[in-house]
Design a protein around this motif. Structure first.
Motif, PDB file in Angstrom:
ATOM      1  N   GLU A  35      11.297   9.471 -14.679  1.00  0.00           N
ATOM      2  CA  GLU A  35      12.095   8.082 -14.568  1.00  0.00           C
ATOM      3  C   GLU A  35      12.354   7.785 -12.966  1.00  0.00           C
ATOM      4  O   GLU A  35      13.208   7.234 -12.623  1.00  0.00           O
ATOM      5  N   GLY A  36      11.502   8.094 -12.209  1.00  0.00           N
ATOM      6  CA  GLY A  36      11.357   7.452 -10.911  1.00  0.00           C
ATOM      7  C   GLY A  36      12.699   8.285  -9.804  1.00  0.00           C
ATOM      8  O   GLY A  36      12.902   7.972  -8.888  1.00  0.00           O
ATOM      9  N   THR A  37      13.230   9.543 -10.702  1.00  0.00           N
ATOM     10  CA  THR A  37      14.427  10.098  -9.803  1.00  0.00           C
ATOM     11  C   THR A  37      13.782  11.331  -8.786  1.00  0.00           C
ATOM     12  O   THR A  37      14.392  11.477  -7.930  1.00  0.00           O
ATOM     13  N   LEU A  38      12.629  11.515  -9.137  1.00  0.00           N
ATOM     14  CA  LEU A  38      11.821  12.558  -8.214  1.00  0.00           C
ATOM     15  C   LEU A  38      10.899  12.077  -7.185  1.00  0.00           C
ATOM     16  O   LEU A  38      10.462  12.858  -6.016  1.00  0.00           O
ATOM     17  N   GLY A  39      10.524  10.882  -7.309  1.00  0.00           N
ATOM     18  CA  GLY A  39       9.355  10.428  -6.405  1.00  0.00           C
ATOM     19  C   GLY A  39       8.744   9.074  -7.000  1.00  0.00           C
ATOM     20  O   GLY A  39       9.352   8.541  -8.235  1.00  0.00           O
ATOM     21  N   ILE A  40       8.051   8.368  -6.149  1.00  0.00           N
ATOM     22  CA  ILE A  40       7.693   6.879  -6.632  1.00  0.00           C
ATOM     23  C   ILE A  40       6.023   7.303  -6.894  1.00  0.00           C
ATOM     24  O   ILE A  40       5.537   7.341  -5.776  1.00  0.00           O
ATOM     25  N   VAL A  41       5.766   6.876  -8.203  1.00  0.00           N
ATOM     26  CA  VAL A  41       4.260   7.008  -8.381  1.00  0.00           C
ATOM     27  C   VAL A  41       3.544   5.879  -7.979  1.00  0.00           C
ATOM     28  O   VAL A  41       4.050   4.687  -8.066  1.00  0.00           O
ATOM     29  N   VAL A  59       5.174   9.120  -3.716  1.00  0.00           N
ATOM     30  CA  VAL A  59       5.994   8.950  -2.523  1.00  0.00           C
ATOM     31  C   VAL A  59       7.430   9.645  -2.363  1.00  0.00           C
ATOM     32  O   VAL A  59       8.031   9.126  -3.620  1.00  0.00           O
ATOM     33  N   LEU A  60       7.559  10.780  -1.803  1.00  0.00           N
ATOM     34  CA  LEU A  60       8.891  11.347  -2.236  1.00  0.00           C
ATOM     35  C   LEU A  60      10.220  10.525  -1.340  1.00  0.00           C
ATOM     36  O   LEU A  60       9.811   9.380  -0.698  1.00  0.00           O
ATOM     37  N   SER A  98       0.738  -1.310   0.067  1.00  0.00           N
ATOM     38  CA  SER A  98       0.023   0.089  -0.073  1.00  0.00           C
ATOM     39  C   SER A  98       0.990   1.167   0.107  1.00  0.00           C
ATOM     40  O   SER A  98       2.167   1.120   0.285  1.00  0.00           O
ATOM     41  N   THR A  99       0.203   2.326  -0.292  1.00  0.00           N
ATOM     42  CA  THR A  99       0.949   3.720  -0.097  1.00  0.00           C
ATOM     43  C   THR A  99       1.415   3.917   1.091  1.00  0.00           C
ATOM     44  O   THR A  99       2.669   4.325   1.231  1.00  0.00           O
ATOM     45  N   ASP A 100       0.847   3.629   2.144  1.00  0.00           N
ATOM     46  CA  ASP A 100       1.182   3.898   3.652  1.00  0.00           C
ATOM     47  C   ASP A 100       2.401   2.946   3.812  1.00  0.00           C
ATOM     48  O   ASP A 100       3.449   3.328   4.521  1.00  0.00           O
ATOM     49  N   GLU A 101       2.484   1.747   3.394  1.00  0.00           N
ATOM     50  CA  GLU A 101       3.548   0.849   3.720  1.00  0.00           C
ATOM     51  C   GLU A 101       4.979   1.406   2.785  1.00  0.00           C
ATOM     52  O   GLU A 101       5.850   1.410   3.505  1.00  0.00           O
ATOM     53  N   LEU A 102       4.633   1.791   1.681  1.00  0.00           N
ATOM     54  CA  LEU A 102       5.689   2.302   0.742  1.00  0.00           C
ATOM     55  C   LEU A 102       6.283   3.567   1.482  1.00  0.00           C
ATOM     56  O   LEU A 102       7.525   3.882   1.665  1.00  0.00           O
ATOM     57  N   ALA A 103       5.342   4.440   1.879  1.00  0.00           N
ATOM     58  CA  ALA A 103       5.835   5.766   2.671  1.00  0.00           C
ATOM     59  C   ALA A 103       6.509   5.246   4.089  1.00  0.00           C
ATOM     60  O   ALA A 103       7.846   5.913   4.222  1.00  0.00           O
ATOM     61  N   ALA A 104       6.325   4.295   4.479  1.00  0.00           N
ATOM     62  CA  ALA A 104       7.122   3.760   5.803  1.00  0.00           C
ATOM     63  C   ALA A 104       8.341   3.288   5.423  1.00  0.00           C
ATOM     64  O   ALA A 104       9.260   3.526   6.138  1.00  0.00           O
ATOM     65  N   VAL A 105       8.342   2.526   4.204  1.00  0.00           N
ATOM     66  CA  VAL A 105       9.549   2.131   3.791  1.00  0.00           C
ATOM     67  C   VAL A 105      10.677   3.187   3.507  1.00  0.00           C
ATOM     68  O   VAL A 105      11.655   3.069   3.705  1.00  0.00           O
ATOM     69  N   MET A 106      10.070   4.128   2.779  1.00  0.00           N
ATOM     70  CA  MET A 106      11.132   5.472   2.329  1.00  0.00           C
ATOM     71  C   MET A 106      11.411   6.198   3.520  1.00  0.00           C
ATOM     72  O   MET A 106      12.682   6.704   3.472  1.00  0.00           O
ATOM     73  N   ARG A 107      10.537   6.220   4.463  1.00  0.00           N
ATOM     74  CA  ARG A 107      11.104   6.900   5.826  1.00  0.00           C
ATOM     75  C   ARG A 107      12.347   6.234   6.255  1.00  0.00           C
ATOM     76  O   ARG A 107      13.200   6.702   6.943  1.00  0.00           O
TER      77      ARG A 107
END
Lengths: 463, 463
Positions: B197-203, B167-168, B46-55
């Motif tokens: 190309e995914g260099t500024l954020g993850i769609v 997600v930034l 999920s987006t929330d999981e991805l956000a936690a991953v990126m944090r």
């Protein structure tokens, strides 16, 4: 500012640094007629001159407001006495046209109508169109991502721009004058400058995409029995007309009735009996084929119960008669004045509920209040006009709250096509999240850390 | 990385952190079959999981490479052993469809073909189309601003995206899930994430624009006497077909001849006698009307001397037969291997001179060298394939210099639709100025100061 003006005069010539009455007599807002209050107006004659101007302003920490055709509706052209106006009026050349690739290269100060006419001379079309065409400039169209009446067919200004050149706050010239439909070589930097209202850079030149000329245009005014009819008709015409649906403009009965029989300003081609009136247009290459397809599509819509009645324009005069009802802004002003006008967008299915809610809320507070709704429905865009007999600041705030309030929940926008400028700045947070606004600030800081460009527009300057 | 992986497992579940052979067996590049070398693959749900991953990754300074369908052509999916792959494969839901507004809300991991099929179930079309449709994902299509064979009619992926969520690098979720055609409330932030190309954020999610289904499709293969005929035909068909020109694909004779008679792989519907062969298609709503308009347009093109001969597809089989010649990449590989393929764009009028120059330069250096050219000509996009009997790094460099070299002067692009990734990074400066590249770096620094996202793709990481 005096010392700086001398330096600027050395760059652009003394005659191109205006002060005093020459500044004051300029109107920065056509609706209110507000005069320009800037410290001075500088008129560079080329990108190089503008770059030099911005290098000097950057060194001096001098904030700048960019002027195009001054036809904006959100007070984007306003400037304080400590600000300098940079006017693009001397940079209005149409530089070249590539009839094979279908592109035109222009300077930012070129008026929209001149660009349209230059394309037409080569049997091509520049499809962006809006009422201010005679005065508004391409640079302003780009800075505000202008919309208009052909968005459903050709998209907004963003889609008409293949390349552009911009001057940054520090005077750097970023040239991205791409001429191809496809170019994925790194970030598409032009997107930064389209729709950011001059806050990230000053657009100086652009490569515009032209379209084949459509020789045939069919126009009808139709009446729908209910909103399901309107949305059903939108889908039906999209499908039946293939790529040729050119316009889908909806007038709520309150608009149609006011500007025809109630005011006597326009003839009503259809009786005032139904809740919605739609202007539908089809753009085609061949008159007979286009008319046949258009007629058949309307006939099947009638059979399907999507529309109650329809009138097809048989001449340019009839076509203009239909459009006059839709575009009679003067009539709106005359009958609702003092008037507040709004430009919102929201998901199409939510529109009837939204409009009804507005009407109730306005009537509840101002029993004699009037509300009139029309819009580019196919684009999700409604123009709402409200007259409550008073134009004071408190009243304006109260009306704004009623109009903008419900949009947050619906995922709607406080600005469909006019932009934010100063006028809607306080409501930006209704349409954009805290994270989005923070990211906007990140961009502003990255490109214009001193906040020199159109300071306080869209976002209040930091620090 | 060990400690971080434990923390990540707590977020996404142990089964969604892959290591060792589970990583190695993934192919990150379908052409070369290169295996994944990343330290691990994390699959958020999920987006929330991805956000936690990126944090967590942000706190640990852990660089990340995002994986979609892995069908890219510029090595964007490659990852070093010190990098972590984030795969969107578990986020592939089609969340909702609004048939009135014509929008679809999807997660980034949804495959293009599934999106096309879901639209078709509602009698609508998602018009982006390309060969990898079965595997490529919407997130990848967005990140690379995918093109394909319908750009001349519907535009690139950028035009199909109304809203998106990303997600930034620091785990911030930027939700810009706009559903309207018109929305000018502040900066259009989604543009940052499209084509970067995914260099500024993850769609992570997107709102896609759907189009009315076109029931009728006419296809012809025509031969042109010269390039003026090709460009004349492009203008002619654009004008005569109104909005319904759906495809304008050109094969140089070297492509057409190789993949028909020379290889025996496909039947030649027209004799090999002319320099250019064009696939033209018209998309319409009504079979009879579309066919009549298409036939008339071709006839007048013949009369005007723009084309020498034409064959109209009378069945799906015949249509497929024509497209097979254009799309026979396997044939190209079989006959030219080892093969270098290129994806460039340049102003249309410059194309014949460019192609000739290439052929001469290749032949001069490799007398037995072969060059084959076809492309989405209406989009300014050529695909060039070169076989010189060797695929060594030095040879590749030499061929690249020949293909990319002339583009700088012509204002062309080293990447029309495939992107830059790692493969074209060294040539970016041929298509973009120093000021443009500096501005790209400014954006990268502003959004991803640690250079965690797709490090070294497009631009070499700083510091």
């Amino acid at each position: 500012m005096e010392a700086l003006l001398k330096e600027l005069a050395a760059v652009v010539g003394t005659g191109n640094v205006l002060t005093g009455e020459d500044v004051r007599q300029r109107r920065v807002d056509w609706m209110s007629g507000t005069n320009c209050r800037a410290g001075a107006i500088v008129r560079p004659g080329s990108t190089d001159e503008l770059a030099a101007v911005m290098r000097l302003c950057h060194a001096a920490g001098q904030p700048v407001v960019t002027h195009g055709g001054l036809t904006g509706l959100v007070h984007g052209g306003e400037a304080d006495p400590d600000e300098l106006v940079v006017s693009l009026e001397r940079m209005s050349a149409i530089e070249s046209i590539d009839t094979v690739g279908g592109t035109m290269t222009v300077q930012a100060g070129a008026a929209l109508q001149r660009v349209q006419e230059a394309a037409a001379e080569h049997d091509l079309v520049f499809p962006l169109d809006l009422g201010a065409r005679g005065s508004c400039t391409i640079g302003g169209n780009i800075a505000t991502n202008a919309g208009g009446v052909r968005v459903i067919r050709y998209g907004m200004m963003r889609q008409q721009v293949l390349g552009l050149e911009a001057v940054l706050a520090d005077g750097t010239v970023v040239g991205s004058m791409n001429r191809m439909l496809k170019n994925n070589a790194g970030y598409d930097l032009k997107q930064l400058f389209i729709g950011s209202e001059g806050t990230l850079g000053i657009v100086t030149r652009a490569v515009l995409r032209l379209q084949p000329r459509m020789a045939s245009e069919c126009t009808a005014l139709v009446a729908c029995p209910d909103f399901d009819g309107v949305t059903g008709l939108l889908r039906h015409m999209g499908r039946e007309l293939g790529g040729s649906l050119g316009t889908f403009e909806v007038m709520w009965r309150n608009h149609y009735a006011l500007l025809t029989e109630e005011s006597g300003r326009n003839t009503a081609p259809l009786p005032i009996r139904w809740p919605y009136y739609v202007i539908v247009e089809s753009l085609g290459s061949d008159d007979a084929a286009n008319a046949a397809q258009f007629g058949a599509a309307l006939e099947s819509a009638l059979e399907a119960g999507l529309i109650e009645d329809a009138v097809l324009a048989q001449s340019d005069t009839q076509r203009q008669g239909i459009w006059n009802i839709r575009e009679d802004i003067e009539g709106l002003i005359a009958y609702l004045s003092p008037l507040f006008t709004f430009d919102v967008s929201l998901p199409i299915p939510d529109m009837p509920g939204y409009a009804e809610k507005l009407e109730c809320a306005i009537r509840e507070r101002w029993p004699d209040g009037r509300i009139v709704v029309f819009g580019h429905l196919g684009d999700g865009n409604l123009h709402v006009s409200v007259g409550v007999g008073d134009s004071g600041a408190d009243t304006r705030r109260a009306v704004e709250r009623i109009v903008y309030g419900p949009l947050a929940e619906l995922g709607g926008s406080v600005s469909a096509e006019h932009g934010i400028g100063l006028e809607k700045r306080d409501y930006l947070a209704l349409s954009r999240s805290a994270e989005e606004i923070a990211l906007m600030r990140t961009l502003k800081r990255a490109l214009d850390p001193q906040s020199l460009l159109n300071r306080n527009k869209i976002l209040v300057a930091e620090g």
